[in-house]
Design an enzyme around this catalytic site. Structure first.
Site, PDB file in Angstrom:
ATOM      1  N   GLU A 128     -49.566 -59.110  58.251  1.00 28.49           N
ATOM      2  CA  GLU A 128     -49.177 -57.929  59.025  1.00 28.49           C
ATOM      3  C   GLU A 128     -47.655 -57.826  58.991  1.00 28.49           C
ATOM      4  O   GLU A 128     -46.956 -58.771  59.355  1.00 28.49           O
ATOM      5  CB  GLU A 128     -49.682 -58.095  60.455  1.00 28.49           C
ATOM      6  CG  GLU A 128     -49.420 -56.934  61.372  1.00 28.49           C
ATOM      7  CD  GLU A 128     -49.939 -57.242  62.775  1.00 28.49           C
ATOM      8  OE1 GLU A 128     -49.187 -56.984  63.730  1.00 28.49           O
ATOM      9  OE2 GLU A 128     -51.067 -57.750  62.912  1.00 28.49           O
TER      10      GLU A 128
ATOM     11  N   ASP B 250     -44.068 -54.012  72.399  1.00 24.77           N
ATOM     12  CA  ASP B 250     -43.594 -55.345  72.046  1.00 24.77           C
ATOM     13  C   ASP B 250     -42.728 -55.966  73.130  1.00 24.77           C
ATOM     14  O   ASP B 250     -41.971 -55.280  73.822  1.00 24.77           O
ATOM     15  CB  ASP B 250     -42.811 -55.293  70.732  1.00 24.77           C
ATOM     16  CG  ASP B 250     -43.700 -54.916  69.569  1.00 24.77           C
ATOM     17  OD1 ASP B 250     -44.722 -55.606  69.389  1.00 24.77           O
ATOM     18  OD2 ASP B 250     -43.399 -53.944  68.851  1.00 24.77           O
TER      19      ASP B 250
ATOM     20  N   TYR C 188     -58.505 -54.305  65.844  1.00 22.40           N
ATOM     21  CA  TYR C 188     -57.469 -55.171  66.421  1.00 22.40           C
ATOM     22  C   TYR C 188     -57.696 -55.227  67.924  1.00 22.40           C
ATOM     23  O   TYR C 188     -57.546 -54.228  68.620  1.00 22.40           O
ATOM     24  CB  TYR C 188     -56.085 -54.611  66.105  1.00 22.40           C
ATOM     25  CG  TYR C 188     -54.932 -55.557  66.403  1.00 22.40           C
ATOM     26  CD1 TYR C 188     -54.641 -55.953  67.707  1.00 22.40           C
ATOM     27  CD2 TYR C 188     -54.119 -56.035  65.379  1.00 22.40           C
ATOM     28  CE1 TYR C 188     -53.585 -56.810  67.974  1.00 22.40           C
ATOM     29  CE2 TYR C 188     -53.053 -56.887  65.633  1.00 22.40           C
ATOM     30  CZ  TYR C 188     -52.797 -57.283  66.928  1.00 22.40           C
ATOM     31  OH  TYR C 188     -51.746 -58.126  67.191  1.00 22.40           O
TER      32      TYR C 188
END
Length: 270
Positions: free
Chosen positions: A49, A60, A175
């Site tokens: 990734e 993030d 995911y």
């Protein structure tokens, strides 16, 4: 058959899950990140990734935020990331590559042009963190025409009806964001993962990769066995960042990350 599908089918035959390490493109510079990218398969990466540096990485935590800033300072662009993948493909035609990033750079690049150029460069799938299913039509038709998988994200807070809605047209793999929060700030317990995965599998036959909060070999082993893959991101970035000198790569940078990756791979394959 796509590289993603082929890799998961091969691993299923081997009777194990996948290890998916994360690499922030251009962090701390283009040459170092490309060297790491090219070395990752031999160190145990089953899929890779690649993070596309963005100025406002809202999903993030501090570790990947800092990596994105270093990448941007080093001159990262979406086109530059595709060039990195193109260079990787000169020596590796098999390892699946997934780009992870945000919608703004893709929209600025041009959705149709991006999907075509990404596949031509050797990208197999994309994860667009801030693109909900209801807005996926911006990319969906272009991605399908180009043969690019759009990887769907689900979370512990995703309701059962929502799971079926999000995953009805999913491709590549799913995911699973295993914590409610940003990257690198916590971990789900094995019991929580064992409770969550059957609910996801009700809604899809696709492989499920578990990410966010996977940092140790033990966690990677558990995630790859409960799900179909473990994604390790912040832990690898922290190791890399710890080798830098005034933001620049040192002789320890690449070997330190690869050593950690080998340890993670040994646990997943053990």
């Amino acid at each position: 058959m796509s590289r993603i599908k082929a890799r998961f089918e091969a691993l299923k035959t081997e009777g194990r899950g996948a290890l998916i390490p994360y690499l922030q493109a251009f962090d701390p510079d283009y040459e170092t990140s490309l060297e790491l990218l090219k070395a990752m398969p031999a160190a145990g990466a089953d899929l890779i990734e690649i993070g596309v540096p963005f100025s406002d990485p809202s999903a993030d935590g501090p570790t990947i935020q800092a990596a994105a800033l270093r990448g941007l300072k080093a001159g990262a662009t979406l086109g530059g990331v595709l060039e990195m993948v193109r260079s990787f493909r000169e020596t590796d035609a098999e390892t699946p590559i997934i780009l992870m990033g945000y919608l703004n750079p893709i929209d600025s690049y041009g959705p149709a042009e991006f999907c075509f150029d990404a596949v031509q460069a050797g990208v197999d799938g994309i994860i667009v963190v801030d693109m909900p299913t209801e807005e996926a039509d911006l990319l969906d038709a272009h991605a399908r025409a180009a043969g690019l998988d759009i990887i769907s994200l689900v979370a512990p807070t995703t309701a059962r009806t929502r799971l079926f809605h999000v995953l009805k047209d999913a491709s590549g793999f799913v995911y699973y964001v295993s914590i409610t929060g940003i990257t690198g700030t916590g971990s789900a317990s094995q019991a929580q993962l064992e409770e969550a995965l059957p609910k996801i599998r009700e809604a899809t036959d696709l492989p499920v990769a578990i990410g966010f909060g996977i940092s140790t070999p033990e966690q990677a082993r558990a995630a790859s066995r409960i799900g179909d893959a473990a994604v390790v991101a912040s832990a690898l970035i922290k190791t890399m960042a710890g080798t830098l000198s005034e933001g620049q790569a040192t002789e320890k940078t690449v070997p330190s990350v690869l050593k950690q990756l080998i340890e993670l791979s040994a646990a997943v394959r053990g």
